[in-house]
Design an enzyme around this catalytic site. Structure first.
Site, PDB file in Angstrom:
ATOM      1  N   ALA A  53      80.223  71.852 -53.373  1.00 23.46           N
ATOM      2  CA  ALA A  53      81.563  71.465 -53.813  1.00 23.46           C
ATOM      3  C   ALA A  53      82.313  72.680 -54.347  1.00 23.46           C
ATOM      4  O   ALA A  53      81.733  73.740 -54.582  1.00 23.46           O
ATOM      5  CB  ALA A  53      81.457  70.393 -54.894  1.00 23.46           C
ATOM      6  N   GLY A  72      77.190  69.048 -51.376  1.00 28.94           N
ATOM      7  CA  GLY A  72      78.113  68.487 -50.411  1.00 28.94           C
ATOM      8  C   GLY A  72      77.984  69.121 -49.041  1.00 28.94           C
ATOM      9  O   GLY A  72      78.310  68.497 -48.025  1.00 28.94           O
ATOM     10  N   GLU A 103      75.196  67.235 -47.498  1.00 23.32           N
ATOM     11  CA  GLU A 103      75.705  65.890 -47.219  1.00 23.32           C
ATOM     12  C   GLU A 103      76.615  65.903 -45.988  1.00 23.32           C
ATOM     13  O   GLU A 103      76.673  64.925 -45.236  1.00 23.32           O
ATOM     14  CB  GLU A 103      76.448  65.343 -48.435  1.00 23.32           C
ATOM     15  CG  GLU A 103      75.515  64.923 -49.574  1.00 23.32           C
ATOM     16  CD  GLU A 103      76.275  64.383 -50.779  1.00 23.32           C
ATOM     17  OE1 GLU A 103      76.038  63.225 -51.153  1.00 23.32           O
ATOM     18  OE2 GLU A 103      77.105  65.135 -51.332  1.00 23.32           O
ATOM     19  N   GLU A 118      72.333  68.837 -57.167  1.00 28.30           N
ATOM     20  CA  GLU A 118      73.252  68.250 -58.155  1.00 28.30           C
ATOM     21  C   GLU A 118      72.573  67.930 -59.480  1.00 28.30           C
ATOM     22  O   GLU A 118      73.219  67.980 -60.543  1.00 28.30           O
ATOM     23  CB  GLU A 118      73.888  66.978 -57.586  1.00 28.30           C
ATOM     24  CG  GLU A 118      74.957  67.225 -56.533  1.00 28.30           C
ATOM     25  CD  GLU A 118      74.398  67.364 -55.125  1.00 28.30           C
ATOM     26  OE1 GLU A 118      75.187  67.360 -54.174  1.00 28.30           O
ATOM     27  OE2 GLU A 118      73.157  67.501 -54.977  1.00 28.30           O
TER      28      GLU A 118
END
Length: 687
Positions: free
Chosen positions: A62, A101, A104, A124
């Site tokens: 992120a 992310g 992901e 995370e």
């Protein structure tokens, strides 16, 4: 402004290219760019879609500048749902690291390939969060429950080869990634490969007991942290609910964590670590000296660990000892450490041998004539250190950096023993030096800017977290330990047992209680340091009398099998010792102390607020550049729980008025000499 995401049709394949230096973070423009590219791909002539990145890495996570701010649309889960919904095969091509992310993103694709050197992971949890864009729901469907739990609760990335074994990627591409990924995408089109949406898959068969097992592991490995338990809950939901239902659970828990104190503390440390690497008054363009060879004076546990730190980074080391016997003893400790690392699977036999080959030994200071940096790592005798630096001044080449690993001593005085004080600096490693990440870089009065810049950069090269400190007794970390240990031992002599003090601090979150730390470090260390001080500078005798008695009895801690505790010679497991309780009661009576029951809350507040109060003085005096630097020191060097953010952040989260009131209460109860509120604390709390 041009978009950081480019779309182009290459043959049958629509190529979505993310180019957002330096790490292709998923900022709002990147998220919007991906959605726009997907919309184009959905309606054009492409038969497959490739997601790839420019630069040194795939999407590394992120955008950290957005942390703590209201999410800007498009939200990441919606981006991934849109990508996954494409009705033509989507291939993600990974190089560098695909983290958070970024990983992901690949899970929203239908196929995944990677270069051999790539790594993937969901870290995370290290920010007190969970993967909040479908990661907790897609990963167990793809790789199974156990692999998903391990990857997400540890937060540690895995290499491409391991990801392939677990089924998290489908193919490793040798050679050029773009060419190989395009060729594979064309193969998928030619073979009429199906669209494989992970969200439509079921979770593979698993033993339901795995969840309780991981909760037990989390209770030990991440004591007090809520994020690992939330991750486990989300993965369990994935096994019991539809993808959409599980995703709602994931989103709710993600938002709870994001709003919570623990994630705020861990995000604070994340930014504080990066800030600590910056020296406010050091020009960014300051030149650095070349360091391609290192000498270390002193081959004990600390010197050997420092040698390993440099060798592990590929830097040759010459270890100096007083005689052959001491040298061989030091080198054998290094051999044992590398053998242990191989046995535990931390490093391969070949890699360990290559590192070990970079460490040589000598009893002749002339072996240091050509090294770029020398680190003195002998015991804490100021006269011995000055003698060594006088000798180094004569044998080392001009421009060589001369560093002392002292924990307490005055670096200015050590520098004055040379004709080149501008080349002298403190490099305070923490034991075991080959494992502990913190490095206090001590800037003396005459340390040259290029020496400071070199050592801050060198710390990162050897995988340490550098924090600059000014010169004072104990620098940042050990200076703050003085009130911490003082209050721990006062609590003991006033009525608590060693177990109660340690258990109170460990339950609060410290990695190890203060008296167990004293036993681990060696009770003689503090004893010798006190003996070197004039009596009037040693502080309240009640706060060290028990430790002095133990030291004089030869009970020096783990290394002698007994200290505040007794230790099993095989397992080193500690147990309470009636002898110590008798000593405590006897010494308390000698001081006229009526022992009392002390609540755990009082123990925690006295120890932690002792740290905070001293930390305020350190900031005020300019020893530390900023409060966050102190938090980094304590998180990386002293076992302070990251989820409390370090002592200074913790004080902010509690409220400085509350801290000030409690410090004043302790001043009134225990005396102004031990508890004078720091002027900065008074100012911040009252203004």
């Amino acid at each position: 402004m041009s978009s950081p995401v480019n779309y182009a049709l290459v043959g049958n394949v629509g190529v979505i290219t993310v180019d957002n230096p330096p790490v292709n973070a998923l900022s709002q423009p990147v998220r919007q760019g991906i959605v726009d590219a997907v919309d184009v791909a959905a309606g054009d002539a492409s038969k497959a879609v490739l997601v790839i990145c420019e630069g040194r890495t795939f999407i590394a996570g992120a955008d950290i500048t957005e942390f703590g701010k209201p999410p800007a649309e498009p939200w990441l889960p919606a981006v991934f749902d849109r990508l996954e919904a494409l009705d033509k095969p989507v291939v993600a091509a990974i190089h560098g690291t695909a983290l958070g992310g970024g990983f992901e993103t690949t899970l929203a694709a239908h196929y995944r390939c990677a270069v051999p050197t790539a790594k993937v992971g969901l870290p995370e949890v290290k920010l007190g969060l969970l993967p909040g864009a479908g990661g907790t729901q897609r990963l167990p469907r793809l790789g199974g429950v156990e692999a998903a739990l391990e990857l997400m609760t540890s937060g540690n990335p895995i290499p491409a080869a391991r990801a392939l074994e677990l089924g998290l990627i489908d193919k490793i591409i040798e050679g050029d990634l773009r060419e190989g990924a395009l060729a594979w995408a064309e193969e998928l089109v030619a073979s009429d490969a199906p669209v494989r949406r992970i969200s439509e898959q079921t979770v593979p068969a698993h033993d339901a007991a795995v969840f309780d097992r991981f909760r037990g592991v989390a209770a030990k490995r991440a004591r007090g942290q809520v994020a690992p338990l939330s991750i486990i809950d989300c993965v369990e939901a994935a096994t019991q609910m539809s993808f959409d239902e599980g995703s709602r659970v994931e989103r709710e828990k993600f938002m709870e964590l994001m709003r919570g104190a623990q994630s705020a503390a861990m995000r604070h440390l994340f930014f504080a670590e990066r800030q600590a690497a910056k020296i406010d008054d050091l020009p960014k363009d300051t030149a650095q000296r070349s360091v391609e060879s290192v000498g270390i004076v002193g081959g004990g546990t600390m010197g050997g660990g420092i040698a390993m730190s440099f060798a592990n980074a590929g830097i040759p080391v010459t270890l100096i000892e007083v005689d052959d016997e001491a040298l061989q003893r030091g080198l054998s400790i290094i051999d044992k450490n590398y053998a242990g690392s191989v046995k535990r699977g931390k490093v391969s036999e070949d890699a360990a041998q290559k590192c070990r080959a970079l460490i040589s030994g000598s009893t002749d200071y002339d072996s240091l004539t050509d090294v770029d940096l020398v680190i003195e790592a002998v015991f804490e005798d100021p006269d011995l250190k000055k003698t060594i630096f006088t000798r180094l001044d004569k044998v080392c080449k001009p421009g060589a950096i001369l560093a002392t690993n002292t924990s307490y001593q005055d670096v200015n005085e050590i520098a004055a023993a040379t004709e080149r004080p501008q080349d002298v600096i403190g490099l305070h490693f923490f034991s075991p030096a080959n494992i502990m990440k913190l490095l206090e870089v001590v800037r003396a009065e005459k340390t040259a800017d290029d020496v400071l810049a070199t050592c801050m950069a060198l710390a990162r090269r050897i995988r340490k977290v550098p924090v600059m400190s000014g010169v004072c007794y104990g620098f940042i970390g050990n200076r703050m330990l003085q009130p911490y240990f003082r209050e721990a031992q006062l609590c003991v002599i006033e009525g608590a047992t060693p177990e109660q003090v340690d258990n109170a601090m460990e339950s609060w979150g410290m990695a190890m209680g203060p008296l167990r730390v004293a036993d681990l470090a060696g009770i003689d260390v503090g004893y010798k340091a006190r003996q070197a001080l004039p009596e009037e500078q040693r502080g309240d005798p009640r706060s060290y009398r028990v430790a002095d008695v133990l030291a004089e009895m030869g009970r020096l801690g783990q290394k002698t099998g007994a200290g505040f505790y007794q230790y099993d010679p095989e397992t080193r497991k500690h147990a309470s010792d009636p002898v110590v309780l008798e000593i405590i009661e006897r010494e308390a009576a000698a001081f006229g102390i009526d022992r009392r029951e002390i609540p755990d809350e009082e123990i925690v507040d006295r120890l932690v607020y002792g740290l905070v109060n001293e930390g305020m003085r350190i900031v005020e005096e300019g020893i530390a550049q900023r409060p966050g630097d102190i938090d980094v020191v304590y998180a990386y060097g002293y076992g302070f729980p990251a989820w409390r953010g370090g002592p200074m952040h913790y004080a902010d989260s509690v409220g400085l008025e509350r801290v000030y009131e409690r410090v004043c209460e302790f001043r009134d109860r225990f005396g102004a000499e031990a508890w004078p509120p720091a002027p900065l604390l008074v100012q911040l709390a009252t203004e």
